[in-house]
Design an enzyme around this catalytic site. Structure first.
Site, PDB file in Angstrom:
ATOM      1  N   ASP B 374      16.572 -35.593  -7.757  1.00 36.48           N
ATOM      2  CA  ASP B 374      16.478 -34.694  -6.619  1.00 36.48           C
ATOM      3  C   ASP B 374      15.512 -33.542  -6.905  1.00 36.48           C
ATOM      4  O   ASP B 374      15.537 -32.948  -7.979  1.00 36.48           O
ATOM      5  CB  ASP B 374      17.883 -34.135  -6.332  1.00 36.48           C
ATOM      6  N   GLU B 403      11.900 -37.097  -6.347  1.00 30.67           N
ATOM      7  CA  GLU B 403      11.816 -36.751  -4.931  1.00 30.67           C
ATOM      8  C   GLU B 403      10.925 -35.521  -4.801  1.00 30.67           C
ATOM      9  O   GLU B 403      11.389 -34.395  -4.926  1.00 30.67           O
ATOM     10  CB  GLU B 403      13.210 -36.452  -4.361  1.00 30.67           C
TER      11      GLU B 403
END
Lengths: 638, 638
Positions: B374, B403
């Site tokens: 993330d 990400e």
């Protein structure tokens, strides 16, 4: 003073804000952008020449073709097939790079034009097209993304928004059409005589009436003050005493205005200023003193009173109709920054191009030594290629200097097309450091070092502190002669030829700003009549004469290897030395309001020029506020 | 639909406007910008590594030094002298380039770090300094122009203005301090198994409660719906039937929220979702079917309920105090986009770094196959270098996918640090072309071709049409399944592994927008509970199963050489083929509202997947509105 005047320094107007810079970049890169990127930048015979072009995110071509000629003809071709008399070469996809400001990828393509013999002018066009879409074609160098049919591809692009805004704010009009580029294959180089030059800028109407006459006193600054060529001739020894090697005369061709940038007859001396005979006399008087003369030549536009434009307006079948770009005949036409009295010439029109070249050639044959080329970013690069070739053919030592108020990247593209450009970027740095105290010594030094290394060796960038289009330096420093001298010490010890704007050497200043923060102002304040006789500041004049003499006598100052030797940002102290063989120059500057001490490198220093009293003590120089000095020394032979 | 939703696609929020893009660039380039530019980008043993760094216009350094270690220690040094345990190498000035947006020159400097043996992690810092000014030093990678003492050099820069604005608008905080970079010298490559992957994204709380239980019905979308790991296990055959090779589970560690991106315990499965035993069972069930499992790992921040943060708040002498960055203890600290409940971890703090690596290692040892990381632009690149080395050491086949909602330039810098990043740029193009009809076929094709060539071969960019943070694709096309199928046909015939977001395959959509033009909206609309049983769109499901089967059976579709064969921007027709040996795939898409005819290249085409009825006639395919088809063929052996 200082900060009050910052808003006046609107030098890079069309590039003054982030939004304008961004818009200009987006308009350019969204389409097919060649940007005159060729390698080598100034080809010699028997070198292949690599061309670079980028395709913007919305130019989905899968083929790129260069059409070119070597006989001076217009290159023609479409979708990979060269027209009669043209040759072609295919570009090859070279790289992909991300462009955040277009939020997409650019493709870089390259093509090699084969080696050509000396004296060849290669004229070329670039076309991108899609092999999958019949009829698709995009031509370079269109600003923005425009397909061959002239309609805009896709929605309104950031570039279009910018172009529109520039039209509203600056009156600039952009024409979307395919552009022809050119380069010339030769061994031409910038004439040697320019490198050690010292240039004196004369605004003729404001310099000297001559013949014992006084300046007239017109009602406003746009009137005629009565300066003449004869007046310049009378003062030629005064100019020579400054060490000047080159006089740049403001435009002397027929014109209704005091400045002359709106020509009505390229072949006549404006009668107010004198006659052709006067000019020949001036040339003789200058040449006999080893001084050359540059005329100021405007190829971008003429006066709306010029017969060629008058004829075009009267009759669309006139032979000069095609010299101009009418967007709605005859009322609307492209003009210099939207000024209707200055219609712009399409310098790519063959007849217009030839007429401009013939006119310049006429003056070369009278004996002038070169031209200062007004707004040289208006005419195309291809125009300048032909222009220079024609001039060099007549006078191999001719010098051509452009006036491009532009980025370093664009300036550089004039290498091989002109001999140099006026250095507006250095101007800005000089004014920020010495005039406005807005940057520090280390920042100024860093700028200068990087700037000097950013251009090819043969590209000459004459330096200046001010000119006829901006506040005089003495005005922005509130009349403080110490600060003018300090800036001049620096200007005269930089590599490129300094330009001295008439009157600076005797303390000529202004009565008001050329441009206030609200946009009002009097641009002509920078063009007040020359001071003569008792009005002249003799101390300043002596200083400038000494400075000219020392620069000319000390080659190390302009061709030596530069090295920064001292920096103190807090005090504003700055010193550098320049070495050429066993000759060494040392420049020590105190750009601060306090007395300052700067340690000197060990050598037997001779004081060459001093702006004010300087004391040497214990291996250091004690400089008064805003004081500066040039030392010279001979190094012992190794 | 379509245009109404454009404002919802706020994917690149911090880079959404010209002003933000420009500010980010100015903040970066004004200072000392390394930007992770190393060559080669992913060094192998015994290669020297060239580093690049640029000095902004107001960084007047004349020396640049790299301090580095090869033993994992922190590099230290100052003004050209390496500290204990560190080595140094001097940078050399390489080039000067003009930067219009900073109105000045950048200097590019390079240094070569000598070849290192396999397994070496090189950690380095970069310092610029001035040999003329005692104490002057500028360290990289500070954003903006900041001298070593932490004060800003000169006036407020454009970059500073931007950083301030980002703080106000996005709650982002920027810390000015010297940054440590790193690269690892090894032969590591992205594991082969990822290349032909097909990824299924499960948002665990919203997928399947399991055990015959129905979803709970919380009062609002932020509540718990009751999905569990057991539910995923139960549905594993449904997932397998889609051709999936990899399941990406949303965060399963202890957390107070339904999404789990706010970890309170990195070592525990959130009890609502199940137990460690459940996870092991899921791993077994997946592995036995040839399916791997990615966990979602957030290294950038934790929940403010995490014991490490709680301890730090209670006691500044706590061992975890240094994991966080308190700007005013204990009230104010750096957090994820200013969200106080998500304190940001300083991943360069050695203890924090080790704790995060240990936690990930724990899960690898449980048998998971990798991580989706993330907000991977939060932790430093140096952190990811250590992280990947540690993971590979435990499990050589582990896969790490970041990400990064960022530019292609930044994405590329993760080569050699991660195995790839989620492809937000392609996502945007897919949605603009198939979802919003805002770009044409030729523009989409041009983007795809350039995008695919812009990354090194080993860097994997999984594709997706939507995810849990944005409107579902089916929602933006107003529920039109034809258009979803068409986009999926394209997604599944691109080289990188497709990600299928849970529910898409059975027609799950929304009831409202995630973000209206005025900024209101319900982000959780994109996370509605999975449709089960009769609610499932069987036609769509069959289509997705077929698509998965064909992609897996036809390697040409993802590893073949791509060639665009047909484009019609007006009609919206687009066809491309992919060839791998004698296998060839042909994808024909009609992204327009009319029936369309697309000529086919000559071959014995077999219809592999069709979104709707397609007719072949006279060497052409007749496609219904928004219809698409995949053909395959075998070419005769030469």
């Amino acid at each position: 003073m200082g900060a009050d005047h910052v808003s006046s320094d609107f030098i890079f107007g069309t590039l003054a804000t982030d939004a304008r810079r961004l818009g200009a970049m987006q308009a350019e890169l969204a389409g097919i952008a060649h940007r005159h990127r060729i390698e080598p930048i100034d080809p010699i015979p028997d070198q292949p020449v690599r061309l670079w072009v980028s395709l913007g995110p919305h130019i989905p071509g899968d083929r790129v073709t260069c059409y070119f000629t070597t006989d001076g003809g217009e290159p023609v071709g479409a979708r990979g097939v060269a027209g009669d008399g043209s040759q072609m070469v295919a570009f090859v996809r070279q790289a992909v790079r991300w462009e955040t400001f277009l939020w997409g990828y650019l493709e870089e393509w390259v093509a090699d034009i084969p080696p050509q013999p000396a004296g060849t002018t290669v004229r070329y066009r670039i076309e991108a097209w899609s092999s999958l879409e019949d009829g698709s074609s995009w031509a370079s160098e269109i600003i923005g993304s425009t397909p061959g049919d002239g309609t805009v591809l896709g929605d309104e692009s950031p570039g279009d928004i910018y172009l529109h805004a520039m039209g509203v704010e600056f009156g600039l009009t952009f024409v979307r059409r395919a552009r022809t580029f050119a380069f010339r294959v030769d061994h031409e180089q910038t004439p040697d005589w320019l490198y050690d030059g010292l240039i004196y800028q004369v605004f003729v109407d404001r310099y000297a009436p001559g013949g014992g006459r006084a300046f007239t006193q017109p009602d406003d600054l746009n009137g005629f003050y009565g300066g003449t060529l004869a007046g310049v001739i009378e003062q030629i020894d005064q100019i020579a005493a400054l060490g000047v090697t080159l006089i740049w005369l403001s435009p002397i061709f027929s014109s209704p205005s005091h400045h002359g940038y709106d020509t009505t007859d390229f072949y006549a001396v404006e009668p107010r200023l004198g006659t052709l005979t006067d000019l020949r006399e001036l040339l003789d008087a200058a040449h006999v003193r080893g001084i050359r003369v540059l005329l100021d030549f405007t190829a971008n536009h003429v006066s709306d009173q010029h017969p060629a434009f008058q004829a075009a307006c009267r009759d669309p079948h006139s032979p000069t109709y095609g010299w101009f770009t009418f967007t709605e005949y005859p009322e609307t036409y492209i003009s210099f920054f939207g000024v209707r009295s200055l219609p712009q010439i399409d310098t790519d029109h063959p007849d217009a191009r030839q007429a401009l070249i013939d006119a310049a050639a006429f003056w070369l044959r009278q004996g002038v030594d070169g031209f200062r080329l007004d707004y040289n970013i208006g005419p195309s690069h291809a125009f300048w290629v032909d222009f220079r070739a024609a001039m060099r053919n007549i006078q191999p030592e001719v010098v051509l200097i452009g006036e491009a108020v532009e980025t370093a990247d664009l300036l550089r593209t004039y290498s091989g097309r002109l001999d140099g450009c006026l250095d507006f970027l250095l101007l800005q740095a000089l004014r920020l450091f010495f005039g406005f105290h807005e940057i520090r010594a280390s920042q100024f030094d860093s700028f200068v070092c990087r700037h000097l290394s950013a251009f090819p060796p043969g590209f000459v960038l004459p330096s200046f502190l001010d000119n006829h289009d901006m506040n005089r330096f003495l005005w922005i420093v509130g009349g403080d002669r110490r600060r003018l001298k300090l800036a001049a010490l620096c200007q005269y010890t930089l590599p490129h030829p300094p330009i001295l704007y008439y009157g600076t050497e005797v303390g000529l200043s202004q009565r008001d700003d050329v441009r206030h923060a609200d946009g009002s102002g009097h641009p002509e304040e920078a063009r007040l009549p020359m001071l003569w006789g008792a009005e002249q500041d003799q101390d300043l004049l002596t200083f400038y004469r000494r400075l000219g003499t020392v620069r000319r006598a000390t080659a190390a100052l302009w061709r030596g290897v530069r090295q920064t030797v001292y920096l103190d940002d807090v005090a504003g102290h700055y010193a550098y030395q320049c070495r050429d063989g066993d000759e060494i120059g040392l420049v020590v500057l105190n750009n601060g309001p306090q007395v300052g001490r700067v340690p000197l490198p060990a050598a037997e220093w001779t004081l060459a020029v001093v702006s004010d009293s300087v004391t040497i003590e214990g291996g250091a120089a004690w400089l008064p506020a805003y004081g500066g000095v040039i030392f010279t020394a001979r190094l012992p032979q190794d």
